[in-house]
Design a protein around this motif. Structure first.
Motif, PDB file in Angstrom:
ATOM      1  N   LYS A  71      19.897   2.327  -6.017  1.00 26.35           N
ATOM      2  CA  LYS A  71      19.589   1.947  -6.638  1.00 26.35           C
ATOM      3  C   LYS A  71      19.031   0.880  -7.958  1.00 26.35           C
ATOM      4  CE  LYS A  71      16.108   4.405 -10.454  1.00 26.35           C
ATOM      5  NZ  LYS A  71      16.569   5.657 -11.557  1.00 26.35           N
ATOM      6  N   ARG A  92       2.770   3.696 -12.994  1.00 25.97           N
ATOM      7  CA  ARG A  92       2.476   3.780 -11.683  1.00 25.97           C
ATOM      8  C   ARG A  92       2.882   4.031 -10.690  1.00 25.97           C
ATOM      9  NH1 ARG A  92      -1.980   1.532 -10.440  1.00 25.97           N
ATOM     10  NH2 ARG A  92      -1.836   0.176 -11.567  1.00 25.97           N
ATOM     11  N   THR A  93       4.424   3.950 -10.352  1.00 27.52           N
ATOM     12  CA  THR A  93       5.211   3.572  -9.450  1.00 27.52           C
ATOM     13  C   THR A  93       6.433   4.618  -9.752  1.00 27.52           C
ATOM     14  OG1 THR A  93       6.223   1.689 -10.933  1.00 27.52           O
ATOM     15  CG2 THR A  93       4.476   1.133  -9.267  1.00 27.52           C
ATOM     16  N   THR A  94       7.132   4.999  -8.635  1.00 27.09           N
ATOM     17  CA  THR A  94       7.900   6.250  -8.606  1.00 27.09           C
ATOM     18  C   THR A  94       8.845   5.619  -7.256  1.00 27.09           C
ATOM     19  OG1 THR A  94       6.409   7.001  -9.763  1.00 27.09           O
ATOM     20  CG2 THR A  94       8.543   8.229  -8.648  1.00 27.09           C
ATOM     21  N   ASN A 104      -1.560   5.137  -7.785  1.00 28.01           N
ATOM     22  CA  ASN A 104       0.052   5.503  -8.059  1.00 28.01           C
ATOM     23  C   ASN A 104       0.889   5.056  -5.971  1.00 28.01           C
ATOM     24  OD1 ASN A 104       0.627   6.685  -9.976  1.00 28.01           O
ATOM     25  ND2 ASN A 104      -1.667   7.957  -9.649  1.00 28.01           N
ATOM     26  N   ILE A 118       2.605  14.550  -9.197  1.00 26.72           N
ATOM     27  CA  ILE A 118       1.945  12.858  -9.455  1.00 26.72           C
ATOM     28  C   ILE A 118       0.092  12.738  -9.535  1.00 26.72           C
ATOM     29  CG2 ILE A 118       2.105  10.212  -9.516  1.00 26.72           C
ATOM     30  CD1 ILE A 118       5.672  10.708  -8.182  1.00 26.72           C
ATOM     31  N   LYS A 121       7.888  16.453  -5.387  1.00 28.47           N
ATOM     32  CA  LYS A 121       8.235  15.151  -6.191  1.00 28.47           C
ATOM     33  C   LYS A 121       6.376  14.024  -6.037  1.00 28.47           C
ATOM     34  CE  LYS A 121      12.830  15.246  -7.215  1.00 28.47           C
ATOM     35  NZ  LYS A 121      14.351  14.184  -6.729  1.00 28.47           N
ATOM     36  N   ALA A 122       6.334  14.046  -5.104  1.00 24.42           N
ATOM     37  CA  ALA A 122       4.687  13.101  -4.571  1.00 24.42           C
ATOM     38  C   ALA A 122       3.372  13.723  -5.275  1.00 24.42           C
ATOM     39  CB  ALA A 122       4.725  12.918  -3.390  1.00 24.42           C
ATOM     40  N   ASN A 146       8.951   0.370 -11.312  1.00 27.95           N
ATOM     41  CA  ASN A 146       9.722  -0.435 -12.837  1.00 27.95           C
ATOM     42  C   ASN A 146       8.519  -0.878 -13.874  1.00 27.95           C
ATOM     43  OD1 ASN A 146      11.961   1.071 -11.786  1.00 27.95           O
ATOM     44  ND2 ASN A 146      12.929  -0.196 -12.927  1.00 27.95           N
ATOM     45  N   VAL A 164       4.454   5.078  -4.754  1.00 26.21           N
ATOM     46  CA  VAL A 164       5.876   5.905  -4.760  1.00 26.21           C
ATOM     47  C   VAL A 164       6.300   5.500  -3.313  1.00 26.21           C
ATOM     48  CG1 VAL A 164       6.550   8.180  -4.423  1.00 26.21           C
ATOM     49  CG2 VAL A 164       4.466   8.609  -5.546  1.00 26.21           C
ATOM     50  N   ILE A 184      12.038   7.518  -5.207  1.00 22.69           N
ATOM     51  CA  ILE A 184      12.926   8.387  -5.082  1.00 22.69           C
ATOM     52  C   ILE A 184      14.143   8.258  -3.446  1.00 22.69           C
ATOM     53  CG2 ILE A 184      12.857  10.935  -4.495  1.00 22.69           C
ATOM     54  CD1 ILE A 184       9.831  11.157  -5.167  1.00 22.69           C
TER      55      ILE A 184
END
Length: 277
Positions: A166, A184-186, A154, A224, A220-221, A181, A156, A188
């Motif tokens: 953004k 497995r991508t985020t 993932n 995941i 948050k990380a 997007n 992040v 923050i």
């Protein structure tokens, strides 16, 4: 004679120190860097539900061209040719005056512009248009992130940019080919209300509020998956990550830092970019 020589050396040190400016550490292959970067790839390949965290500005992306474009626009609009002498290598740290002085600009003009250009610079620098059009990846960054992503890990991105940016941030990452997007991508980002709250604060106060945001981001990380590595260029952030992500490889990316006196923990590994050869 020895005393005179000693005094000369002292005075020389004072003069050199007084005329020094913040410096961007350009991309190089630091000793041990290839092995370190490869070890994270290997760990990502063998760890179930691995998470690798990346900062954006001055870690994966170079935002100096954003400021440079604004300086040149201001010089064009207000007939200040000296601003066209400012180059990317002069844009280190966050002090306009130092950017101008290191380009050879006369001190009185640099001090004058230091005050005048702020209201012109801010709405442009913190705009989706300029973020999308002028930010570029540091050498090797794109290949490295994609290599990590292809292991099944993932990705992040934790950034101090506010979420008003953004659109431009995603546009930049997509344009250059970073995984974003997709599964497995985020991404923050800092809440815009939090950024507005810190306006007018000292760097120290802003840093404390930023640290609180980063702690929230780390949670948050962690939610995941298994955070195995973190990369950031800010000493305060990387130290916090070292405390928060026990067992992870926490790496200081030695490019450019904010004007705080904090140093990264001496035990942390350091890289000067993403090149492995």
């Amino acid at each position: 004679m020895k005393r005179l020589f000693f005094l000369f050396v002292v005075m020389l040190c004072i003069l050199v120190g007084s005329s020094s400016f913040a410096a961007w550490n350009e991309t190089t292959v630091r000793k041990g860097q290839p092995e370190l970067l490869k070890s994270v790839i290997e760990k990502a390949s063998t760890t179930k539900n691995a998470v690798v965290v990346f900062d954006l500005d001055s870690t994966l992306l170079d935002a100096r061209l954003r400021s440079l474009r604004i300086y040149h626009e201001y010089g064009s609009q207000f007939n200040i040719p000296e601003l066209f002498n400012v180059e990317r290598r002069n844009v280190a740290g966050w002090n306009f005056r130092d950017h101008f002085l290191s380009s050879g600009m006369k001190k009185d003009l640099a001090l004058k512009l230091d005050e005048e250009i702020k209201t012109f610079w801010k709405p442009r620098f913190f705009s989706n248009e300029y973020v999308a059009n002028y930010d570029i990846p540091l050498p090797g960054a794109l290949d490295y992130v994609n290599t990590i992503y292809k292991t099944g890990a993932n990705i992040v991105y934790i950034t101090g940019r506010n979420d008003d940016l953004k659109t431009g941030t995603i546009a930049t990452l997509k344009h250059f080919g970073f995984p974003i997007n997709v599964a497995r991508t985020t991404l923050i980002m800092k809440p815009a209300k939090l950024v507005q709250k810190t306006e007018g604060y000292t760097h120290e106060k802003q840093s404390q509020i930023d640290e609180d945001y980063k702690i929230t981001a780390t949670k948050k990380a962690k939610a995941i998956g298994n955070v195995i590595a973190v990369f950031d260029n800010e000493p305060t952030h990387i130290n916090l990550y070292s405390d928060q992500f026990q067992g992870a490889t926490v790496v200081f990316v030695d490019t450019d830092t904010s004007p705080l006196k904090t140093k990264p923990y001496s035990t942390l590994p350091v890289i000067n970019g993403w090149l492995m050869k």
